[in-house]
Design a protein around this motif. Structure first.
Motif, PDB file in Angstrom:
ATOM      1  N   HIS A  27       0.822  -1.160  -0.030  1.00  0.00           N
ATOM      2  CA  HIS A  27      -0.263  -0.037  -0.076  1.00  0.00           C
ATOM      3  C   HIS A  27       1.045   1.121  -0.056  1.00  0.00           C
ATOM      4  O   HIS A  27       1.921   1.186   0.475  1.00  0.00           O
ATOM      5  CB  HIS A  27      -0.877   0.167   1.326  1.00  0.00           C
ATOM      6  N   VAL A  33     -13.931   4.616  10.152  1.00  0.00           N
ATOM      7  CA  VAL A  33     -13.270   3.375   9.657  1.00  0.00           C
ATOM      8  C   VAL A  33     -13.330   3.301   8.365  1.00  0.00           C
ATOM      9  O   VAL A  33     -14.211   3.171   7.786  1.00  0.00           O
ATOM     10  CB  VAL A  33     -13.608   2.034  10.430  1.00  0.00           C
ATOM     11  N   HIS A  34     -11.843   3.334   7.613  1.00  0.00           N
ATOM     12  CA  HIS A  34     -11.811   3.132   6.288  1.00  0.00           C
ATOM     13  C   HIS A  34     -11.304   1.843   5.825  1.00  0.00           C
ATOM     14  O   HIS A  34      -9.947   1.590   6.396  1.00  0.00           O
ATOM     15  CB  HIS A  34     -11.049   4.560   5.586  1.00  0.00           C
ATOM     16  N   ASP A  35     -11.500   1.297   5.101  1.00  0.00           N
ATOM     17  CA  ASP A  35     -11.104  -0.051   4.523  1.00  0.00           C
ATOM     18  C   ASP A  35     -10.357   0.286   3.127  1.00  0.00           C
ATOM     19  O   ASP A  35     -11.001   0.552   2.055  1.00  0.00           O
ATOM     20  CB  ASP A  35     -11.977  -1.061   4.421  1.00  0.00           C
ATOM     21  N   VAL A  36      -8.964   0.362   3.026  1.00  0.00           N
ATOM     22  CA  VAL A  36      -8.280   0.824   1.908  1.00  0.00           C
ATOM     23  C   VAL A  36      -7.596  -0.441   1.486  1.00  0.00           C
ATOM     24  O   VAL A  36      -6.412  -0.904   1.697  1.00  0.00           O
ATOM     25  CB  VAL A  36      -7.156   1.815   2.194  1.00  0.00           C
ATOM     26  N   ASN A  37      -8.360  -1.335   0.618  1.00  0.00           N
ATOM     27  CA  ASN A  37      -7.723  -2.409  -0.055  1.00  0.00           C
ATOM     28  C   ASN A  37      -7.246  -3.664   0.996  1.00  0.00           C
ATOM     29  O   ASN A  37      -6.268  -4.150   0.732  1.00  0.00           O
ATOM     30  CB  ASN A  37      -6.863  -2.342  -1.117  1.00  0.00           C
ATOM     31  N   GLY A  38      -7.947  -3.526   2.338  1.00  0.00           N
ATOM     32  CA  GLY A  38      -7.417  -4.652   3.200  1.00  0.00           C
ATOM     33  C   GLY A  38      -6.401  -3.982   4.293  1.00  0.00           C
ATOM     34  O   GLY A  38      -6.413  -4.399   5.520  1.00  0.00           O
ATOM     35  N   LEU A  39      -6.108  -2.635   4.064  1.00  0.00           N
ATOM     36  CA  LEU A  39      -5.585  -1.818   5.025  1.00  0.00           C
ATOM     37  C   LEU A  39      -6.466  -1.111   5.989  1.00  0.00           C
ATOM     38  O   LEU A  39      -6.950  -0.270   5.020  1.00  0.00           O
ATOM     39  CB  LEU A  39      -4.325  -0.925   4.539  1.00  0.00           C
ATOM     40  N   ARG A  40      -6.448  -1.250   6.988  1.00  0.00           N
ATOM     41  CA  ARG A  40      -7.618  -0.386   7.937  1.00  0.00           C
ATOM     42  C   ARG A  40      -7.003   0.800   8.268  1.00  0.00           C
ATOM     43  O   ARG A  40      -5.887   0.864   9.137  1.00  0.00           O
ATOM     44  CB  ARG A  40      -8.287  -1.389   8.891  1.00  0.00           C
ATOM     45  N   ALA A  82      -7.548  -6.487  11.098  1.00  0.00           N
ATOM     46  CA  ALA A  82      -7.653  -6.408   9.414  1.00  0.00           C
ATOM     47  C   ALA A  82      -6.738  -7.048   8.687  1.00  0.00           C
ATOM     48  O   ALA A  82      -5.773  -7.358   9.128  1.00  0.00           O
ATOM     49  CB  ALA A  82      -7.487  -4.636   9.152  1.00  0.00           C
ATOM     50  N   HIS A 133      -4.686  -6.579   6.414  1.00  0.00           N
ATOM     51  CA  HIS A 133      -3.527  -5.924   6.328  1.00  0.00           C
ATOM     52  C   HIS A 133      -2.949  -4.952   7.447  1.00  0.00           C
ATOM     53  O   HIS A 133      -1.937  -4.354   7.416  1.00  0.00           O
ATOM     54  CB  HIS A 133      -3.114  -5.165   4.873  1.00  0.00           C
ATOM     55  N   THR A 151      -3.683  -2.428  10.876  1.00  0.00           N
ATOM     56  CA  THR A 151      -4.403  -1.038  10.852  1.00  0.00           C
ATOM     57  C   THR A 151      -3.229   0.041  11.058  1.00  0.00           C
ATOM     58  O   THR A 151      -2.201   0.006  11.686  1.00  0.00           O
ATOM     59  CB  THR A 151      -5.220  -0.998  12.143  1.00  0.00           C
TER      60      THR A 151
END
Length: 299
Positions: A13, A119-126, A158, A160, A162
């Motif tokens: 990421h 909370v934001h999920d960015v392609n598996g990274l929280r 998560a 990947h 947090t």
């Protein structure tokens, strides 16, 4: 185009970490000196020129200097097209200079003045946004309800890991002034973070770049895009300066997170290798590459 192959591989990421834009009224200058809009525009121009493709752009607070609705509107109008051009999600974090009602309305299209925790999920990274502000005050605090909420969020790891983003970073400072406006009762937050999947804490507020650890987790503070603090003053003095503005590039790998400080602006060239030159170099055999490097050292 050829690719350079590092032993670390490519990051999972890439995140941009920006802080303390301090937008004021249209046409005005911060402290009668700083053109906050122009500084951020210069930063975004550098981003476009670099070809970087971050998945998210995280702004860790103090977005509008006095919480003006027009400042948020101008900031959003500048940032969202630039983010869309590189395919990045924009993540907004409250700062002590922000006003919750105007922040929610201007940046999130929401009503209300409740704490802005998301909370934001960015392609598996929280990426967890934690509102460390106290209305009417410049110091930071996290209340019991927020700690309970964060504990529940972090109870499930998560894919990947947090990143925790808040304005007031839980770090010591060499500036005496910061003691008046730091995050209070930090150990209470540490108890919630310790032993979870939090891999990094992103903060702002200080107006200079720094790093530390907190509850066994690395902390990275992005400097401001508006003005910065001079760390060469005699303790406990403080001096804001128009220079050294920067943002951070955050690269998340499977086993580590790398934070790189990027100064805003362009500076005199010492040497340069173009993409075309590197492509030609990468097309050589290993023996030819070693010979070329040796020849450049001799020159």
């Amino acid at each position: 185009m050829s690719a350079l192959h590092s032993q670390h591989g490519l990051p999972d990421h890439t995140i941009l970490h920006i802080s303390d834009t301090h937008f004021v009224a249209d046409g005005e200058r911060l402290h009668e000196v700083i053109d906050s809009d122009a500084n951020l525009a210069l930063m975004l121009e550098g981003l476009a020129r670099s070809g970087a493709r971050p998945e998210a752009i995280v702004f860790t607070g103090d977005l509008a200097d006095t919480g003006r609705p027009d400042a948020y509107a101008r900031l959003r109008a500048m940032v969202e097209p630039a983010a869309a051009a590189v395919g990045a999600e924009v993540i907004w974090v409250m700062g002590n200079h922000d006003e919750r009602g105007a922040f929610r309305a201007g940046l999130l299209d929401q009503d209300g003045t409740a704490s802005v925790d998301r909370v934001h999920d960015v392609n598996g990274l929280r990426i967890v946004v934690l509102d460390s502000t106290v209305p009417g005050q410049h110091y930071g605090a996290i209340d019991d309800e927020q700690l309970d909420w964060l504990r529940d969020v972090l109870a499930t790891p998560a894919p990947h890991g947090t990143l925790l983003a808040l304005h007031h970073p839980p770090v010591p400072s060499p500036l005496g002034l910061i003691a008046l406006v730091e995050l209070r009762d930090q150990e209470r937050l540490a108890e919630v973070v310790r032993g979870t999947d939090v891999r990094g804490v992103l903060g702002g507020h200080l107006h200079y770049s720094t790093s530390s650890t907190f509850a066994g987790v690395p902390v990275s503070v992005a400097s401001a895009t508006c003005y910065t603090q001079d760390l060469q003053v005699r303790y406990p003095a403080a001096r804001g300066q128009d220079g050294a503005q920067a943002y951070n590039l955050v690269h998340v790998y499977g086993d580590r997170v790398v934070h790189s400080v990027v100064p805003i602006g362009r500076f005199p060239t010492v040497y340069e290798m173009s993409a075309e030159q590197l492509d030609a170099f990468l097309a050589m055999s290993e023996e030819q590459q070693l010979a070329a490097v040796a020849a450049s050292v001799e020159d």
